[in-house]
Scaffold this motif. Sequence first.
Motif, mmCIF file in Angstrom:
data_model
loop_
_atom_site.group_PDB
_atom_site.id
_atom_site.type_symbol
_atom_site.label_atom_id
_atom_site.label_comp_id
_atom_site.label_asym_id
_atom_site.label_seq_id
_atom_site.Cartn_x
_atom_site.Cartn_y
_atom_site.Cartn_z
ATOM 1 N N ASP A 291 0.741 -1.213 -0.039
ATOM 2 C CA ASP A 291 -0.022 -0.147 -0.125
ATOM 3 C C ASP A 291 1.089 1.330 0.150
ATOM 4 N N VAL A 292 0.748 1.867 -1.217
ATOM 5 C CA VAL A 292 1.367 3.340 -1.232
ATOM 6 C C VAL A 292 0.550 4.350 -1.547
ATOM 7 N N PRO A 293 -0.291 4.889 -0.623
ATOM 8 C CA PRO A 293 -1.330 5.857 -1.010
ATOM 9 C C PRO A 293 -0.410 7.326 -1.401
ATOM 10 N N ASP A 294 0.543 7.696 -0.611
ATOM 11 C CA ASP A 294 1.216 8.793 -0.924
ATOM 12 C C ASP A 294 2.616 8.485 -1.814
ATOM 13 N N THR A 295 2.713 9.371 -2.500
ATOM 14 C CA THR A 295 3.807 9.392 -3.675
ATOM 15 C C THR A 295 5.318 9.063 -2.882
ATOM 16 N N LEU A 296 6.195 8.177 -3.271
ATOM 17 C CA LEU A 296 7.605 8.097 -2.760
ATOM 18 C C LEU A 296 8.657 8.212 -4.019
ATOM 19 N N SER A 297 9.652 8.330 -3.678
ATOM 20 C CA SER A 297 10.799 8.224 -4.578
ATOM 21 C C SER A 297 12.372 7.855 -4.096
ATOM 22 N N TRP A 298 13.307 7.957 -4.794
ATOM 23 C CA TRP A 298 14.459 7.322 -4.196
ATOM 24 C C TRP A 298 15.684 8.520 -3.582
ATOM 25 N N VAL A 299 14.889 9.856 -3.618
ATOM 26 C CA VAL A 299 15.513 10.847 -3.404
ATOM 27 C C VAL A 299 15.470 11.311 -1.954
ATOM 28 N N ASP A 300 16.723 11.713 -1.107
ATOM 29 C CA ASP A 300 16.498 12.517 0.150
ATOM 30 C C ASP A 300 16.239 11.362 1.172
ATOM 31 N N GLU A 301 16.259 11.791 2.453
ATOM 32 C CA GLU A 301 15.654 11.027 3.577
ATOM 33 C C GLU A 301 14.336 10.900 3.577
ATOM 34 N N GLU A 302 13.566 11.701 3.201
ATOM 35 C CA GLU A 302 12.139 11.690 3.148
ATOM 36 C C GLU A 302 11.558 10.635 2.044
ATOM 37 N N ARG A 303 12.440 10.431 1.069
ATOM 38 C CA ARG A 303 11.914 9.483 -0.009
ATOM 39 C C ARG A 303 10.480 9.899 -0.712
ATOM 40 N N ASP A 304 10.279 11.029 -0.590
ATOM 41 C CA ASP A 304 9.013 11.627 -1.241
ATOM 42 C C ASP A 304 9.583 12.557 -2.614
ATOM 43 N N VAL A 305 8.371 13.326 -2.780
ATOM 44 C CA VAL A 305 8.494 14.308 -4.046
ATOM 45 C C VAL A 305 8.842 15.766 -3.718
ATOM 46 N N SER A 306 9.168 15.848 -2.391
ATOM 47 C CA SER A 306 9.318 17.370 -1.887
ATOM 48 C C SER A 306 10.651 18.000 -2.533
ATOM 49 N N SER A 307 11.794 16.981 -3.075
ATOM 50 C CA SER A 307 12.770 17.814 -3.636
ATOM 51 C C SER A 307 12.491 18.553 -5.021
ATOM 52 N N TRP A 308 11.180 18.098 -5.665
ATOM 53 C CA TRP A 308 10.932 18.662 -6.882
ATOM 54 C C TRP A 308 9.676 19.673 -6.564
ATOM 55 N N LEU A 309 8.771 19.548 -5.753
ATOM 56 C CA LEU A 309 7.515 20.116 -5.240
ATOM 57 C C LEU A 309 7.297 20.453 -3.837
ATOM 58 N N GLY A 310 8.533 20.731 -3.341
ATOM 59 C CA GLY A 310 8.425 21.026 -1.780
ATOM 60 C C GLY A 310 8.195 22.439 -1.266
ATOM 61 N N ASN A 311 8.495 23.432 -2.396
ATOM 62 C CA ASN A 311 8.266 25.012 -1.880
ATOM 63 C C ASN A 311 7.329 25.471 -3.034
ATOM 64 N N ALA A 312 6.923 26.678 -2.828
ATOM 65 C CA ALA A 312 6.086 27.373 -3.641
ATOM 66 C C ALA A 312 6.483 27.744 -5.113
ATOM 67 N N LEU A 313 7.924 28.089 -5.154
ATOM 68 C CA LEU A 313 8.339 28.116 -6.171
ATOM 69 C C LEU A 313 8.221 27.161 -7.222
ATOM 70 N N GLN A 314 8.732 25.933 -6.773
ATOM 71 C CA GLN A 314 8.511 24.561 -7.541
ATOM 72 C C GLN A 314 7.064 24.387 -7.980
ATOM 73 N N ARG A 315 5.929 24.602 -6.996
ATOM 74 C CA ARG A 315 4.977 24.283 -7.458
ATOM 75 C C ARG A 315 4.356 25.206 -8.394
ATOM 76 N N GLU A 316 4.707 26.407 -8.203
ATOM 77 C CA GLU A 316 3.937 27.492 -9.134
ATOM 78 C C GLU A 316 4.548 27.262 -10.839
ATOM 79 N N ALA A 317 5.848 26.825 -10.738
ATOM 80 C CA ALA A 317 6.613 26.312 -12.079
ATOM 81 C C ALA A 317 5.949 25.135 -12.627
#
Length: 480
Positions: A291-317
């Motif tokens: 079960d993986v309801p939330d998105t995961l990845s192999w990047v950083d300790e959190e293993r999520d997508v915050s490296s690409w969409l973690g702040n307002a600048l990234q989400r806007e782009a």
Amino acid sequence: MKTICLYFEIHQITHLKRYRFFDIGTDHYYYDDYENERTICDIAERSYMPALNAIGEMIRDNGQMFKVAFSLSGVGMEQLEMHAPQVLEKLQELNNTGCVEFLAEPYSHGLSSLANEETFALDVKKQCQKIEEYFGKRPTVLRNSSLIYSDDIGAQAAAMGFKGMLTEGAKHVLGWKSPHYVYHCAMAPNLKLLLRDVELSDDISLRFNNSDWEGYPLFADSYIDRIARFPEEEQIINIFMELSALGIAQPLSSNILEFIKALPACAKDKGITFSTPTEICMKVKSVGALDVPDTLSWVDEERDVSSWLGNALQREAFNKLYSVADRLRIADDPGINQDWDYLQASNNFRFMTTKPSNVGLDRGIYSGPFDAFTNYMNILGDFINRVNALYPAEIDNEELNALLTTIRNQGDEIVYKDKEIARLHTLLAKYEDGSEKPAAKPAAKKAPAKKPATKTTAKKTSAAKTATAKKAATKTTSKK
């Protein structure tokens, strides 16, 4: 029997040039050609070619006992085609051994799986076609950009016909479970999941040359001994990393290639084999759903997508880019599509991150996340203006689709008529120079003349009439 699934990623970013606000509308070329050529040639020389040559030696020395998998992004393959074709030639040579599998992934190495299902499907399909052109076989296992995965993405991968998918063996997803089993997608039981062993993979790709690491120096026999000591029922050991780890992240002077080349012999001594992802998906049964309801990845300790969409600048782009995804898919303009592939690459959003990372981040020409955001948004502004100039924003997607379908149908009809006109012109020219004459019309057939009745026929007819008259007279007498 334990088996190792060894997989390498090959991707190369297309570097964007310095693009200022006043360039919008006047300059439609967004790339730093010098930097693109310099970086891909450097990586090919210091990493890709030495690593692939080492893998070739491993196959020659161990035969079918050693197997390995690769995935190549489409934009990375384009860079290799232009500046380092020897890498692709070497991969084709390895493919001919039958010990190599090539996986599917998004052509752009982008984040379309998080934004638009149709765009994601086309992105993967485009890369599969390119892989088939080069290596003669269509991929059956999918690897998303940076191993991004969720239940929804898995269900879409299954709908696209893939047998399996690679993803991260993240602790917050596995809990007490081990990554050394085959699992399946919770929303699509027919899609097998192979989970990366984080520690074993990072020991090679991140820590191998770190003299402060407690496991330094790492030797092939001790590495394989750790795998052999896993419980007997834990059969699948997935070691996934970027190919550039061999030569770039871990320099060749660290003897990283000697370590890699020693793995098959050490594994053979312990009764451990190597398998491709497809072989595992075909032969090994799943032990249960993941079960993986939330998105995961192999990047950083959190293993999520915050490296690409973690702040307002990234989400806007990100939102601005994919706001035109449906229109681009409907329009399908070749020139626009190429820029679309390059602008989707996940590296563009990674440069905007404000979070700390345990992996060094080279932002290239950018001084910081805001600088990366500003440059990217200037380029994106020009790109979207070009899209709107071709297909005005006032026309909604449904109307645009209908209009373009009509135009394409008319185009097909024009092409057909042009071919027919050309055929008739050719035929007419042959008639005029006498090399071919029109076929003569066949003469009309005359109706066969009626033959006069012969005497025998006349006699038979007269006798038949007499017999009929006698019968009629007999019936009349009997009635009376």
